[in-house]
Scaffold this motif. Structure first.
Motif, PDB file in Angstrom:
ATOM      1  N   TYR A  35      68.695 -19.951   3.465  1.00 54.91           N
ATOM      2  CA  TYR A  35      68.609 -21.288   4.082  1.00 54.91           C
ATOM      3  C   TYR A  35      68.396 -21.235   5.594  1.00 54.91           C
ATOM      4  O   TYR A  35      69.061 -21.924   6.355  1.00 54.91           O
ATOM      5  CB  TYR A  35      69.865 -22.116   3.750  1.00 54.91           C
ATOM      6  CG  TYR A  35      70.057 -22.310   2.267  1.00 54.91           C
ATOM      7  CD1 TYR A  35      69.422 -23.350   1.590  1.00 54.91           C
ATOM      8  CD2 TYR A  35      70.843 -21.437   1.529  1.00 54.91           C
ATOM      9  CE1 TYR A  35      69.571 -23.517   0.221  1.00 54.91           C
ATOM     10  CE2 TYR A  35      71.000 -21.591   0.149  1.00 54.91           C
ATOM     11  CZ  TYR A  35      70.362 -22.633  -0.481  1.00 54.91           C
ATOM     12  OH  TYR A  35      70.515 -22.801  -1.829  1.00 54.91           O
ATOM     13  N   GLU A  36      67.461 -20.385   6.017  1.00 57.21           N
ATOM     14  CA  GLU A  36      67.202 -20.340   7.459  1.00 57.21           C
ATOM     15  C   GLU A  36      65.731 -20.151   7.813  1.00 57.21           C
ATOM     16  O   GLU A  36      65.339 -20.415   8.941  1.00 57.21           O
ATOM     17  CB  GLU A  36      68.046 -19.230   8.109  1.00 57.21           C
ATOM     18  CG  GLU A  36      67.816 -17.861   7.502  1.00 57.21           C
ATOM     19  CD  GLU A  36      68.850 -16.833   7.943  1.00 57.21           C
ATOM     20  OE1 GLU A  36      69.932 -17.222   8.398  1.00 57.21           O
ATOM     21  OE2 GLU A  36      68.535 -15.639   7.823  1.00 57.21           O
ATOM     22  N   LYS A  37      64.906 -19.764   6.871  1.00 56.48           N
ATOM     23  CA  LYS A  37      63.519 -19.450   7.221  1.00 56.48           C
ATOM     24  C   LYS A  37      62.625 -20.704   7.253  1.00 56.48           C
ATOM     25  O   LYS A  37      62.885 -21.689   6.571  1.00 56.48           O
ATOM     26  CB  LYS A  37      62.946 -18.424   6.255  1.00 56.48           C
ATOM     27  CG  LYS A  37      63.627 -17.073   6.384  1.00 56.48           C
ATOM     28  CD  LYS A  37      62.847 -15.971   5.707  1.00 56.48           C
ATOM     29  CE  LYS A  37      63.553 -14.639   5.868  1.00 56.48           C
ATOM     30  NZ  LYS A  37      64.341 -14.249   4.720  1.00 56.48           N
ATOM     31  N   VAL A  38      61.575 -20.577   8.053  1.00 60.38           N
ATOM     32  CA  VAL A  38      60.673 -21.709   8.292  1.00 60.38           C
ATOM     33  C   VAL A  38      59.277 -21.375   7.772  1.00 60.38           C
ATOM     34  O   VAL A  38      58.765 -20.294   8.017  1.00 60.38           O
ATOM     35  CB  VAL A  38      60.643 -21.979   9.824  1.00 60.38           C
ATOM     36  CG1 VAL A  38      59.522 -22.903  10.205  1.00 60.38           C
ATOM     37  CG2 VAL A  38      61.984 -22.542  10.292  1.00 60.38           C
ATOM     38  N   LEU A  39      58.677 -22.304   7.012  1.00 58.63           N
ATOM     39  CA  LEU A  39      57.310 -22.130   6.503  1.00 58.63           C
ATOM     40  C   LEU A  39      56.283 -22.317   7.606  1.00 58.63           C
ATOM     41  O   LEU A  39      55.242 -21.687   7.631  1.00 58.63           O
ATOM     42  CB  LEU A  39      56.979 -23.235   5.496  1.00 58.63           C
ATOM     43  CG  LEU A  39      57.244 -23.140   4.024  1.00 58.63           C
ATOM     44  CD1 LEU A  39      56.717 -24.391   3.362  1.00 58.63           C
ATOM     45  CD2 LEU A  39      56.596 -21.920   3.410  1.00 58.63           C
ATOM     46  N   GLY A  40      56.583 -23.265   8.475  1.00 57.48           N
ATOM     47  CA  GLY A  40      55.640 -23.651   9.522  1.00 57.48           C
ATOM     48  C   GLY A  40      55.228 -25.099   9.363  1.00 57.48           C
ATOM     49  O   GLY A  40      55.416 -25.703   8.295  1.00 57.48           O
ATOM     50  N   CYS A  41      54.674 -25.624  10.429  1.00 52.04           N
ATOM     51  CA  CYS A  41      54.239 -27.021  10.431  1.00 52.04           C
ATOM     52  C   CYS A  41      53.190 -27.232   9.338  1.00 52.04           C
ATOM     53  O   CYS A  41      52.310 -26.399   9.141  1.00 52.04           O
ATOM     54  CB  CYS A  41      53.652 -27.356  11.807  1.00 52.04           C
ATOM     55  SG  CYS A  41      53.230 -29.093  11.979  1.00 52.04           S
ATOM     56  N   ASN A  42      53.309 -28.334   8.625  1.00 49.54           N
ATOM     57  CA  ASN A  42      52.459 -28.604   7.458  1.00 49.54           C
ATOM     58  C   ASN A  42      51.170 -29.375   7.776  1.00 49.54           C
ATOM     59  O   ASN A  42      50.524 -29.898   6.867  1.00 49.54           O
ATOM     60  CB  ASN A  42      53.240 -29.404   6.411  1.00 49.54           C
ATOM     61  CG  ASN A  42      54.240 -28.597   5.615  1.00 49.54           C
ATOM     62  OD1 ASN A  42      54.653 -29.006   4.531  1.00 49.54           O
ATOM     63  ND2 ASN A  42      54.672 -27.450   6.106  1.00 49.54           N
ATOM     64  N   THR A  43      50.781 -29.453   9.055  1.00 48.13           N
ATOM     65  CA  THR A  43      49.556 -30.198   9.374  1.00 48.13           C
ATOM     66  C   THR A  43      48.376 -29.591   8.616  1.00 48.13           C
ATOM     67  O   THR A  43      48.203 -28.369   8.581  1.00 48.13           O
ATOM     68  CB  THR A  43      49.238 -30.151  10.886  1.00 48.13           C
ATOM     69  OG1 THR A  43      49.440 -28.841  11.351  1.00 48.13           O
ATOM     70  CG2 THR A  43      50.074 -31.139  11.678  1.00 48.13           C
TER      71      THR A  43
END
Lengths: 356, 79
Positions: free
Chosen positions: A254-262
């Protein structure tokens, strides 16, 4: 329809999962979802509305079923596995929403509807479930009824929203409690209470960060700061039922980021314009003129959207907002042209091969 | 760690649950953690643990702890 009864969704979801895993946990240029603003009319007057619905912007426009069916076919081919139908408030005209769901052929998508819940009763919930909706997201701003109603501009809206989530759960769909978090409330008691309530009711909490767009255009002070972001991750780890589109949903730490979804989640307006996301009002095409595939390729031809950003561009990246989201009069119906706002070395030449 | 333990561990780590929860043949959607996202995460963990790639039909059929044991046999995972 339970999600396990939608094999095509899992086929695409698996492709997405495998792509993300191979791409070091980042979303890259993998298409993920469609956010469709079917119609912009609304019964509430929310202070933070990003679609300018409270001022009656384009409230009569609506995409016809044949166009929606065409978009859905293209989306399926692109591997898109989720759809968020939103407005406005789509339950103002439930017949149009039901027609849209039928056109989409929901067995191919993880399907959800975002609503303020005002008109969502037991009967509507059952109908949505029958039409293949998997999840309903209901926006709630506070556990204080008066605060919520004041923010939404209508008395009784809190009670109805709370009740709506129960109807969703009883109808067998996934209830999502949507909250908007900005610097003004990120670490407040109010947010804690909402998170607690959602957990106790076995709902999922969807966090949208406040963005300086629509009714809140130019209000960059509402954006979360680094401390707020860190606090949200802390809450994510604590509650485990909190999602953000920016976060990696498969990460069990519960800490990782996929990145902005633009561009990964294209936003389609009732007049067919395609924006890079609901909050960044930059236009990359129109479904009446170009194919979704080419619109996506065009969108990713811009460096800012192609390269991974660990921050939400509209809600967390103050530099992006200042440079590219501050054009006077920009809205979902008057979006900016990316070629006019980005420097020339920020995009590749792209030519649409077919004009419909 | 033998295959049975690997299998159990995938559930325990993916859903943050106690091992005892698995004794009663845990089923999809009976705990909040085993939703569609949890399901895909579980499948990913099992694929990694056993070096396999599961077909869509098997991902769909994987509706419980016990059913998963049966499915893994198709992939020659000896549990």
């Amino acid at each position: 329809m339970a999600i396990l009864n939608k094999p095509r969704v899992f086929e695409k979801f698996k492709q997405f999962h495998d792509y993300v895993k191979k791409n070091n946990g980042e979303i890259g240029t993998k298409q993920r979802g469609i956010d469709l603003n079917l119609n912009n009319a609304c019964n509430l007057r929310c202070k933070h509305c990003f679609t300018n619905s409270p001022i009656g912007d384009h409230v009569k426009d609506i995409l016809p079923p044949d166009k929606i069916a065409d978009i859905a076919n293209q989306a399926d081919e692109l591997g898109i596995f989720e759809w968020d139908l939103q407005g406005g408030e789509l339950l103002l005209r439930p017949d149009k929403l039901f027609e849209c769901l039928e056109a989409i052929k929901t067995e191919r998508f993880y399907m959800y509807v975002t609503t303020n819940g005002y008109y969502l009763d037991e009967k509507i919930a059952k109908k949505l479930a029958d039409l293949g909706v998997n999840r309903v997201s209901v926006s709630i701003d506070s556990m204080n009824e008066e605060e919520h109603d004041k923010f939404r501009g209508r008395k009784g809206s809190w009670k109805r929203a709370i009740k709506a989530l129960e109807h969703v759960q009883n109808a067998g769909m996934s209830p999502y409690l949507n909250i908007t978090v900005g610097h003004y409330n990120a670490q407040s008691e109010d947010i804690k209470q909402l998170l607690e309530y959602s957990k106790n009711k076995k709902y999922t909490t969807l966090v949208n960060v406040a963005t300086p767009a629509g009714m809140w255009a130019k209000m960059s002070e509402i954006m979360v700061d680094e401390k707020d972001k860190a606090y949200l991750i802390k809450m994510r780890k604590k509650y485990k039922n909190i999602l953000r589109n920016l976060w990696n949903p498969f990460d069990r730490d519960y800490e990782k980021v996929l990145g902005c979804n633009t561009v990964n989640r294209m936003y389609i307006t009732p007049i067919g314009d395609v924006l890079v996301c609901p909050y960044v009002h930059i236009k990359i095409g129109n479904v009446y003129k170009q194919s979704l595939k080419e619109i996506s390729e065009y969108g990713f031809s811009f460096k800012k959207f192609r390269e991974n950003s660990s921050s939400c561009l509209a809600g967390e990246d103050k530099d992006f907002v200042k440079k590219y989201m501050s054009k006077e009069g920009t809205s979902i119906f008057n979006p900016a042209d990316p070629k006019e706002i980005f420097p020339k070395d920020h995009f590749k030449e792209f030519k649409f091969s077919e004009q419909k | 760690m033998d295959n049975k333990e690997k299998y159990k561990n995938a559930f325990i780590e993916t859903f943050s649950i106690e091992a005892s929860v698995l004794d009663k043949n845990l089923e999809y959607n009976t705990i909040p953690e085993w939703d569609s996202i949890g399901h895909m995460t579980l499948i990913g963990s099992l694929e990694e643990a056993f070096g396999i790639s599961m077909e869509t039909d098997d991902i769909i059929d994987f509706s419980s702890y016990n059913k998963g044991l049966e499915i893994l046999k198709k992939y020659k995972v000896d549990i």
